[in-house]
Design an enzyme around this catalytic site. Structure first.
Site, PDB file in Angstrom:
ATOM      1  N   TYR A 139      -7.529   0.633  -0.342  1.00  0.00           N
ATOM      2  CA  TYR A 139      -7.201   1.349   0.891  1.00  0.00           C
ATOM      3  C   TYR A 139      -8.159   2.522   1.035  1.00  0.00           C
ATOM      4  CZ  TYR A 139      -4.056   3.418   4.434  1.00  0.00           C
ATOM      5  OH  TYR A 139      -3.524   3.926   5.588  1.00  0.00           O
ATOM      6  N   LYS A 166      -9.197  -2.258   3.030  1.00  0.00           N
ATOM      7  CA  LYS A 166      -8.578  -1.820   4.280  1.00  0.00           C
ATOM      8  C   LYS A 166      -9.313  -0.552   4.680  1.00  0.00           C
ATOM      9  CE  LYS A 166      -4.508   0.140   6.517  1.00  0.00           C
ATOM     10  NZ  LYS A 166      -3.147   0.701   6.364  1.00  0.00           N
TER      11      LYS A 166
END
Length: 299
Positions: A139, A166
């Site tokens: 992330y 992400k």
């Protein structure tokens, strides 16, 4: 442990419904949300991430949430629990549990408050991967973690078990570099208002909070833009979706997403304090954007 599936398409950054007193996960509402999203055609679920108020959940609750979502999903689409914590010990514990529960991958946000060095990050991710043995979705959210990695550094995380990124950097040139020049990782968009650009540029997916609210529109955008490659039709859809994303990003995102789901008549319970459902002008902006997109609200 599940047989790991490739990730692609729309992965929903899932909200966490609570009971009205905010003390427990509302299992019935969670199941309703999972079933509703799968029926709409989303391609994966990401429970216990930022949109799911993961930092307001203790380790036991995060494990329970992971187990419930995997149970309710029943193998229909991949589940990628968020397992990021401020310590390697807790991250490893959650990642190992997620793998044993049947997750297809785990999402790891790097430590926050004090950014870690690249060497420390490599060791952290390696320990997570060695414990779980399923792919990691890294992330990338430098606005929260203070850790801004170059595309080359992000690509290098593949040595530590990272298969997906992400990208919530909001950095379009860096995302373009990840999509066109890096071969070791698969970059998903994670910034709502950049979704059209990312999909048009060839991103293989998005980890997105808006599908909690408008799953059918988001799936239609994916099918039109990423699958059919019909740019003109996709632009018309994006004209409906963009104002909703802008309204969500104009205030506390987690509060806005959960509030918008509640505004459609679904039971979400409260947010955990100090956060709360949005009110006033911010609420009216979301109602207006939803109404313009043809989405009914109860207030």
């Amino acid at each position: 442990m599940s047989s790991v599936r490739e990730l692609s398409g729309l992965l929903v950054a899932l909200i966490t419904p609570f009971t009205e007193d905010g003390l427990q996960i509302n299992k019935e509402s969670l199941k309703e949300q999972v079933d509703r999203l799968i029926k709409a055609g989303v391609h994966g679920l990401v429970p216990a991430g930022g949109t799911g108020e993961c930092m307001a959940l203790d380790l036991g609750e995060r494990k329970a949430l992971t187990e419930l979502v995997i149970q309710y999903t029943a193998g229909r689409i991949p589940v990628v629990p968020g397992v990021g914590c401020v310590t390697t010990k807790n991250t490893v514990e959650l990642a190992k549990h997620a793998a044993q529960a049947g997750a297809d991958a785990v999402m790891v946000v790097p430590t926050y408050y004090e950014p870690c060095s690249i060497d420390h990050l490599h060791q952290h991710l390696l320990e997570v991967y060695q414990a779980a043995r399923i792919p990691i979705v890294f992330y990338n959210v430098p606005g929260v973690t203070g850790l801004a990695l170059s595309p080359e550094q992000l690509d290098g995380l593949s040595k530590c078990g990272v298969k997906y990124i992400k990208d919530t950097s909001g950095n379009a040139p860096a995302l373009t570099d990840l999509l066109f020049r890096r071969e070791n990782i698969t970059a998903f968009n994670g910034w709502d208002t950049m979704t059209f650009f990312a999909l048009a540029a060839g991103a293989k997916g998005a980890v997105w909070g808006a599908p909690n609210i408008i799953p059918e529109l988001c799936v239609e955008l994916w099918n039109t833009l990423a699958v059919k490659k019909n740019l003109d039709e996709a632009k018309l859809l994006w004209q409906k979706i963009l104002p909703i994303c802008q309204a969500l990003e104009s205030t506390n995102y987690v509060c806005a997403v959960k509030s918008a789901v509640q505004l459609q008549g679904y039971e979400t319970g409260p947010l955990r304090k100090p956060f709360a459902h949005i009110t006033g002008e911010e609420k009216q902006q979301i109602v207006k954007a939803l109404s313009a997109a043809g989405v009914k609200t109860i207030k």
